[in-house]
Design a protein around this motif. Structure first.
Motif, PDB file in Angstrom:
ATOM      1  N   ALA A   1     -10.800  37.142  30.893  1.00  0.00           N
ATOM      2  CA  ALA A   1     -10.851  36.664  32.276  1.00  0.00           C
ATOM      3  C   ALA A   1      -9.465  36.192  32.687  1.00  0.00           C
ATOM      4  O   ALA A   1      -8.969  35.203  32.149  1.00  0.00           O
ATOM      5  N   PRO A   2      -8.821  36.880  33.623  1.00  0.00           N
ATOM      6  CA  PRO A   2      -7.492  36.441  34.050  1.00  0.00           C
ATOM      7  C   PRO A   2      -7.560  35.067  34.727  1.00  0.00           C
ATOM      8  O   PRO A   2      -8.486  34.781  35.481  1.00  0.00           O
ATOM      9  N   GLY A   3      -6.593  34.237  34.416  1.00  0.00           N
ATOM     10  CA  GLY A   3      -6.430  33.005  35.181  1.00  0.00           C
ATOM     11  C   GLY A   3      -7.205  31.801  34.707  1.00  0.00           C
ATOM     12  O   GLY A   3      -6.970  30.702  35.200  1.00  0.00           O
ATOM     13  N   ILE A   4      -8.146  31.945  33.779  1.00  0.00           N
ATOM     14  CA  ILE A   4      -8.849  30.775  33.274  1.00  0.00           C
ATOM     15  C   ILE A   4      -8.905  30.841  31.758  1.00  0.00           C
ATOM     16  O   ILE A   4      -8.883  31.922  31.161  1.00  0.00           O
ATOM     17  N   ALA A   5      -8.975  29.676  31.120  1.00  0.00           N
ATOM     18  CA  ALA A   5      -9.091  29.603  29.666  1.00  0.00           C
ATOM     19  C   ALA A   5     -10.570  29.702  29.314  1.00  0.00           C
ATOM     20  O   ALA A   5     -11.347  28.788  29.589  1.00  0.00           O
ATOM     21  N   ALA A   6     -10.957  30.820  28.744  1.00  0.00           N
ATOM     22  CA  ALA A   6     -12.360  31.035  28.385  1.00  0.00           C
ATOM     23  C   ALA A   6     -12.424  31.942  27.168  1.00  0.00           C
ATOM     24  O   ALA A   6     -11.515  32.734  26.916  1.00  0.00           O
ATOM     25  N   ASP A   7     -13.499  31.835  26.419  1.00  0.00           N
ATOM     26  CA  ASP A   7     -13.697  32.703  25.258  1.00  0.00           C
ATOM     27  C   ASP A   7     -13.748  34.160  25.699  1.00  0.00           C
ATOM     28  O   ASP A   7     -14.356  34.491  26.724  1.00  0.00           O
ATOM     29  N   ALA A   8     -13.123  35.032  24.915  1.00  0.00           N
ATOM     30  CA  ALA A   8     -13.121  36.473  25.208  1.00  0.00           C
ATOM     31  C   ALA A   8     -13.414  37.234  23.931  1.00  0.00           C
ATOM     32  O   ALA A   8     -12.734  37.047  22.917  1.00  0.00           O
ATOM     33  N   ILE A   9     -14.428  38.090  23.974  1.00  0.00           N
ATOM     34  CA  ILE A   9     -14.813  38.916  22.839  1.00  0.00           C
ATOM     35  C   ILE A   9     -14.497  40.360  23.219  1.00  0.00           C
ATOM     36  O   ILE A   9     -15.109  40.913  24.140  1.00  0.00           O
TER      37      ILE A   9
ATOM     38  N   PRO B   1     -15.686  25.189  38.715  1.00  0.00           N
ATOM     39  CA  PRO B   1     -16.633  24.079  38.945  1.00  0.00           C
ATOM     40  C   PRO B   1     -17.896  24.209  38.101  1.00  0.00           C
ATOM     41  O   PRO B   1     -18.442  23.193  37.642  1.00  0.00           O
ATOM     42  N   GLU B   2     -18.372  25.429  37.883  1.00  0.00           N
ATOM     43  CA  GLU B   2     -19.581  25.621  37.078  1.00  0.00           C
ATOM     44  C   GLU B   2     -19.318  25.253  35.619  1.00  0.00           C
ATOM     45  O   GLU B   2     -20.140  24.600  34.967  1.00  0.00           O
ATOM     46  N   ILE B   3     -18.158  25.695  35.110  1.00  0.00           N
ATOM     47  CA  ILE B   3     -17.805  25.383  33.724  1.00  0.00           C
ATOM     48  C   ILE B   3     -17.622  23.879  33.558  1.00  0.00           C
ATOM     49  O   ILE B   3     -18.089  23.287  32.574  1.00  0.00           O
ATOM     50  N   ALA B   4     -16.959  23.244  34.536  1.00  0.00           N
ATOM     51  CA  ALA B   4     -16.743  21.798  34.474  1.00  0.00           C
ATOM     52  C   ALA B   4     -18.048  21.022  34.505  1.00  0.00           C
ATOM     53  O   ALA B   4     -18.153  19.936  33.919  1.00  0.00           O
ATOM     54  N   SER B   5     -19.063  21.599  35.149  1.00  0.00           N
ATOM     55  CA  SER B   5     -20.349  20.898  35.239  1.00  0.00           C
ATOM     56  C   SER B   5     -21.252  21.198  34.043  1.00  0.00           C
ATOM     57  O   SER B   5     -22.389  20.726  33.993  1.00  0.00           O
ATOM     58  N   GLY B   6     -20.729  21.973  33.076  1.00  0.00           N
ATOM     59  CA  GLY B   6     -21.485  22.148  31.841  1.00  0.00           C
ATOM     60  C   GLY B   6     -22.099  23.505  31.618  1.00  0.00           C
ATOM     61  O   GLY B   6     -22.913  23.673  30.709  1.00  0.00           O
TER      62      GLY B   6
END
Length: 339
Positions: free
Chosen positions: A155-163, A140-145
């Protein structure tokens, strides 16, 4: 000095004092381009004379941004984490942003609590070294910007940038180094097996042994907590007995420190390569050979990716791996007994 009205000085006051337009003052205050060096210096002199301070509340109302980001680490006191944090802070400062930092202590509930607390305070973005296996709470936080970028582990389970660091490749190089120096019985002492970095480094160990056509006795692998008692027990088991290992690969700096403390008491010294560099590692006898990560590059890269997202980058989630480096100092070059 206050403004001519006796109240808090405004950008209009600064513009009048510097003899420039309001837009020029705004560009200087917000670190934007398009202002000559001489004119920017005039504006800064007027700011200093008047005691002007940017009104971040007004900025928030105007832009929806707080000029702040948050970084969640495992432990801010860890040398790796502190170097990473300094790099993030440097990029944030370049962007005119404040950095808030918290430690999760490898506790998923604490991580979630901190992340949501920072979001409630309207930070513009999050940088997270993940402790938990479920980050759905961030959707919800990512969806809200509020973008989130993950460091050191994905991060398991979500599509997010990983360095990330090249964990498997680095471990493979460290173990191959021991093999080149004549070792065939090599012990692996790692962190908890479910942690991404630990699992990847164990994978690199196995791949190096397989590439050299060497069997791996599962008894040579000791994964668990980084508690010094547990590490000491593992080192004792691996280096004592009828068929002890002749070399150790220790898979993070806390494990390496625990092993070094215990080996100093035992007297006998197997060859040793550690993953992560340690302060004063070159002053040991022999010096400590390590696979060094680049926490500064990790932190700076992650921060720049986050600011790219804040700037409107909507490309698919990225996975960026930062190379490691083998630093040869002596401990990994000790030959096996009789070698």
């Amino acid at each position: 000095m206050s403004s001519r009205h006796g109240s808090r000085p405004t950008m209009n006051d600064v513009a009048a004092a510097a003899g420039v337009g309001l837009k020029t003052v705004s560009r200087v205050v917000n670190g934007e381009s398009g202002v000559s060096a001489a004119m920017a210096e005039r504006v800064r002199a007027a700011i200093a004379e008047l005691g002007f301070r940017r009104n971040d509340s007004a900025r928030l109302l105007r832009t929806g941004r707080t000029a702040s980001i948050a970084l969640l680490l495992e432990d801010i006191g860890d040398p790796f984490s502190s170097a990473l944090s300094r790099a993030v802070e440097g990029v944030a400062a370049e962007q005119g942003c404040l950095l808030f930092t918290g430690s999760s202590a490898e506790d998923p509930d604490r991580e979630r609590e901190l992340a949501l607390a920072f979001c409630a305070r309207r930070v513009d973005g999050l940088l997270i070294v993940p402790a938990g296996a479920d980050h759905g709470y961030l959707l919800p936080e990512i969806a809200s910007g509020t973008p989130a970028v993950f460091l050191d582990r994905p991060a398991p389970g979500i599509a997010a940038d990983a360095i990330l660091s090249e964990n498997a490749a680095g471990a493979r190089e460290g173990v191959a180094h021991l093999i080149r120096h004549g070792h065939r019985r090599i012990g692996f002492v790692g962190d908890l097996p479910h942690i991404h970095t630990s699992a990847e480094r164990l994978r690199g160990y196995r791949e190096a042994m397989a590439a050299a056509h060497l069997p791996v006795d599962e008894g040579w692998i000791a994964s668990g907590s980084t508690d010094r008692v547990r590490v000491a027990q593992a080192v004792t088991r691996l280096t004592r007995g009828p068929e002890p290992v002749t070399a150790l690969f220790t898979a993070n700096n806390r494990v390496t420190l625990g092993a070094l403390h215990h080996l100093a008491r035992l007297g006998a010294r197997p060859a040793l390569v550690g993953f992560d560099d340690l302060e004063l590692a070159d002053l040991l006898t022999p010096g400590l050979t390590v696979v060094a990560q680049d926490p500064a590059a990790l932190g700076a890269t992650a921060a720049r990716v986050l600011f790219d997202r804040l700037g409107g980058d909507t490309a698919a989630a990225r996975r960026i791996e930062i190379p490691t480096r083998l630093i040869v100092r002596g401990s990994g070059e000790l030959p096996p007994p009789g070698g």
